[in-house]
Scaffold this motif. Structure first.
Motif, PDB file in Angstrom:
ATOM      1  N   MET A  15       0.836  -1.208   0.000  1.00 59.92           N
ATOM      2  CA  MET A  15       0.000   0.000   0.000  1.00 59.92           C
ATOM      3  C   MET A  15       0.870   1.257   0.000  1.00 59.92           C
ATOM      4  N   ASN A  35       2.458   1.683  -3.288  1.00 64.87           N
ATOM      5  CA  ASN A  35       1.510   2.218  -4.265  1.00 64.87           C
ATOM      6  C   ASN A  35       1.369   3.724  -4.126  1.00 64.87           C
ATOM      7  N   CYS A  54       4.280   5.416  -5.430  1.00 64.79           N
ATOM      8  CA  CYS A  54       4.244   5.398  -6.890  1.00 64.79           C
ATOM      9  C   CYS A  54       3.400   6.561  -7.434  1.00 64.79           C
ATOM     10  N   VAL A  55       2.245   6.770  -6.792  1.00 66.65           N
ATOM     11  CA  VAL A  55       1.350   7.842  -7.223  1.00 66.65           C
ATOM     12  C   VAL A  55       2.033   9.199  -7.028  1.00 66.65           C
ATOM     13  N   SER A  62       4.771   9.739  -9.543  1.00 72.89           N
ATOM     14  CA  SER A  62       4.208  10.033 -10.867  1.00 72.89           C
ATOM     15  C   SER A  62       3.785  11.494 -10.951  1.00 72.89           C
ATOM     16  N   LEU A  79       5.393  14.411 -13.365  1.00 75.08           N
ATOM     17  CA  LEU A  79       4.591  15.182 -14.314  1.00 75.08           C
ATOM     18  C   LEU A  79       4.658  16.677 -14.030  1.00 75.08           C
ATOM     19  N   MET A 115      -7.172  -3.425  -4.980  1.00 69.13           N
ATOM     20  CA  MET A 115      -6.357  -2.272  -4.605  1.00 69.13           C
ATOM     21  C   MET A 115      -5.380  -1.896  -5.711  1.00 69.13           C
ATOM     22  N   THR A 160      -5.035   1.569  -7.681  1.00 67.10           N
ATOM     23  CA  THR A 160      -3.774   2.307  -7.813  1.00 67.10           C
ATOM     24  C   THR A 160      -3.503   2.656  -9.263  1.00 67.10           C
ATOM     25  N   SER A 163      -5.672   5.392 -10.213  1.00 60.40           N
ATOM     26  CA  SER A 163      -5.190   6.640  -9.607  1.00 60.40           C
ATOM     27  C   SER A 163      -4.038   7.220 -10.418  1.00 60.40           C
ATOM     28  N   ILE A 164      -3.104   6.334 -10.781  1.00 63.64           N
ATOM     29  CA  ILE A 164      -1.931   6.807 -11.527  1.00 63.64           C
ATOM     30  C   ILE A 164      -2.357   7.389 -12.870  1.00 63.64           C
ATOM     31  N   VAL A 193      -3.993  10.730 -12.393  1.00 64.23           N
ATOM     32  CA  VAL A 193      -3.021  11.797 -12.109  1.00 64.23           C
ATOM     33  C   VAL A 193      -2.324  12.225 -13.391  1.00 64.23           C
ATOM     34  N   ILE A 194      -1.950  11.213 -14.220  1.00 68.08           N
ATOM     35  CA  ILE A 194      -1.259  11.518 -15.473  1.00 68.08           C
ATOM     36  C   ILE A 194      -2.149  12.366 -16.376  1.00 68.08           C
ATOM     37  N   SER A 249      -2.663  15.845 -14.942  1.00 68.04           N
ATOM     38  CA  SER A 249      -1.465  16.676 -15.059  1.00 68.04           C
ATOM     39  C   SER A 249      -1.245  17.146 -16.481  1.00 68.04           C
ATOM     40  N   LEU A 250      -1.485  16.244 -17.449  1.00 74.81           N
ATOM     41  CA  LEU A 250      -1.307  16.628 -18.852  1.00 74.81           C
ATOM     42  C   LEU A 250      -2.308  17.692 -19.265  1.00 74.81           C
TER      43      LEU A 250
END
Lengths: 224, 277
Positions: A1, A4, A7-8, A11, A15, B2, B6, B9-10, B13-14, B17-18
């Protein structure tokens, strides 16, 4: 967790960094804002300029603690060059007290020594330091004489808070497709409106030179 | 489950952000946006246009003018509507409808020469100020600045500042006018009228304010100071009495030394240390 989440976060950070410094652009902008110490840190100016330039499509790079030699070696590759910090009509000063000069016969880092064509691709140079545009052979006139399309600076002494705000508004307005001369002028108006009680702090001495002052620099482009 | 969350979520976010990175900065802020709704307590867009027509003394029909609305801008001294009309530009105070900025593009001469002297330019500016700034005559307005500014390719202009003085204190009621040095026409006008809401008696003496200001700079040589009392407005609806201390000293390695220091005139605290670049 936790991995993860990490990782977020990574990222998002990656960006965010990309938003300031795009991975690839044919056009380069360099922003120098030395940190000389107490109350004399100009690094935010360079960062704010880079953010707007990045939005305009430039590969924007900003730094505070580089010597003059680094900025000098990059100059021929720049389409946009900006400096916020200490200086005078004859030169700009980096964090370690090294300088780039307008016209110093005894120093190689002298704009007047650039050979014809070396900065022909330079669309805009901005010198946010005291007196950068005053006198005869100053930073602005030398830059334009050696091939820069446009140069912006000040004929008077300027104080930091007003200069910081002018810088922010100048790049913001360029990103809104203002011409260089309009961005310089209206950034001055914005500064007067914001620091009304304190006065212009010399910002109303903003001056511009060169055949490209009525151009926009968005979308990103090279000098002509 | 989960892992999938995730991944989503990633990706979110990408994408976010773009999208953010691809929009100009102004799209993220109210400033410069196209907020057409009238201010809740002030004037609306159409009334603001009428105020510009009145200001210019323009006899043309409102509909025949080339108005463009560029959104609103928030300054510490209030919010303004930003308009252009042809090549001219105007800021109209959203609350009281005052014209707080006007720029007259055609007034700017292309010759870049200095054809009229400062006194002539000052006379032109003062006539304009009296006509446009309704309380110029009734207030104690003092000329505090008069300079010739060289904008390079942008030509030369005289700049004049009048400030209201009450018991020696500069209030927020000020006018900044620039005049073309070749043809004597008014190029720009900036002005504000704000009610003075606080006591203008300082607790801190000028000499103490100057001493506190000089301490900020460390070792200066041959320093000269100029200090005056002023009303400051650090944020909307907040007024403060301050000493503004200007410091100039001998250059070091060719670099000017000094700047401005703002000192609280009631308690002596440094509010702003503002050295030269």
């Amino acid at each position: 967790m936790r991995k993860n989440r990490l990782c977020v976060i990574l990222s998002a950070l990656l960006l965010a960094a990309m938003a300031v410094v795009p991975i690839a652009s044919a056009y380069r902008a360099d922003d120098w804002g030395p940190n000389y110490g107490y109350a004399n840190d100009f690094s935010n100016d360079a960062y704010n300029a880079a953010v707007q330039q990045s939005n305009m499509g430039y590969g924007a790079y900003y730094d505070s603690n580089v010597p003059a030699s680094s900025a000098w070696s990059n100059l021929p590759s720049d389409q946009v060059f900006s400096f916020n910090g200490h200086g005078n009509s004859g030169g700009i000063v980096f964090y370690d007290n090294s300088r780039i000069y307008a016209n110093n016969p005894s120093d190689q880092k002298s704009i007047s020594k650039l050979t014809s064509g070396q900065i022909n691709d330079l669309a805009l140079a901005v010198f946010v330091n005291c007196n950068s545009g005053s006198g005869g052979s100053n930073l602005l006139s030398t830059t334009v004489n050696r091939g820069g399309d446009a140069a912006v600076g000040f004929t008077g002494e300027i104080t930091k808070f007003q200069a910081d705000y002018w810088t922010q508004r100048f790049w913001y307005r360029l990103n809104q497709y203002s011409t260089i001369q309009d961005a310089a002028y209206y950034a001055k108006v914005d500064t007067l409106n914001t620091y009304w009680y304190l006065g212009s702090g010399g910002i109303d001495t903003v001056t511009w030179q060169g055949p490209g002052v009525s151009n926009t620099i968005k979308p990103a482009r090279a000098g002509s | 489950m989960m892992k999938q969350f995730t991944k989503i979520s990633i990706i979110s976010v990408i994408i976010a952000s773009l999208v953010i990175a691809s929009f100009p900065a102004a799209a993220l802020t109210k400033e410069g946006g196209q907020d057409l709704s009238p201010s809740s307590t002030g004037i609306g867009i159409d009334e603001a246009k009428n105020r510009i027509v009145d200001f210019d003394g323009n006899s043309k029909n409102l509909n025949s003018l080339d108005f463009k609305y560029h959104g609103s801008i928030k300054f510490p001294y209030g919010e303004v509507y930003d308009f252009s009309e042809g090549k001219n530009r105007y800021y109209v105070n959203k609350e009281n409808g005052d014209i707080e900025f006007a720029y007259f593009s055609d007034a700017r001469s292309s010759s870049h020469r200095v054809h009229i002297d400062k006194q002539q330019a000052k006379n032109n500016a003062e006539i304009f100020a009296k006509e446009k700034y309704k309380t110029f005559i009734t207030r104690n307005m003092e000329l505090t600045e008069s300079t010739l500014i060289d904008h390079g390719a942008g030509g030369q202009e005289y700049a004049f500042v009048w400030s209201e003085k009450i018991n020696g204190v500069s209030t927020l009621n000020k006018i900044y006018i620039t005049v073309d040095s070749d043809n004597g026409k008014i190029i720009s006008y900036l002005a504000k009228e704000r009610e003075t809401k606080i006591n203008l008696e300082p607790n801190v003496r000028q000499s103490d304010a100057v001493r506190a200001a000089l301490e900020q700079f460390g070792n200066l040589k041959d320093s000269r100071t100029d200090a005056y009392l002023s009303l400051a407005c650090p944020e909307p609806d907040v007024q403060q009495l301050v000493w503004i201390v200007k410091v100039n000293a001998a250059p070091v390695d060719g670099l000017v030394q000094g700047g401005q220091v703002v000192v609280d005139a009631q308690n002596g605290k440094i509010i702003l240390f503002n050295p030269f670049n």
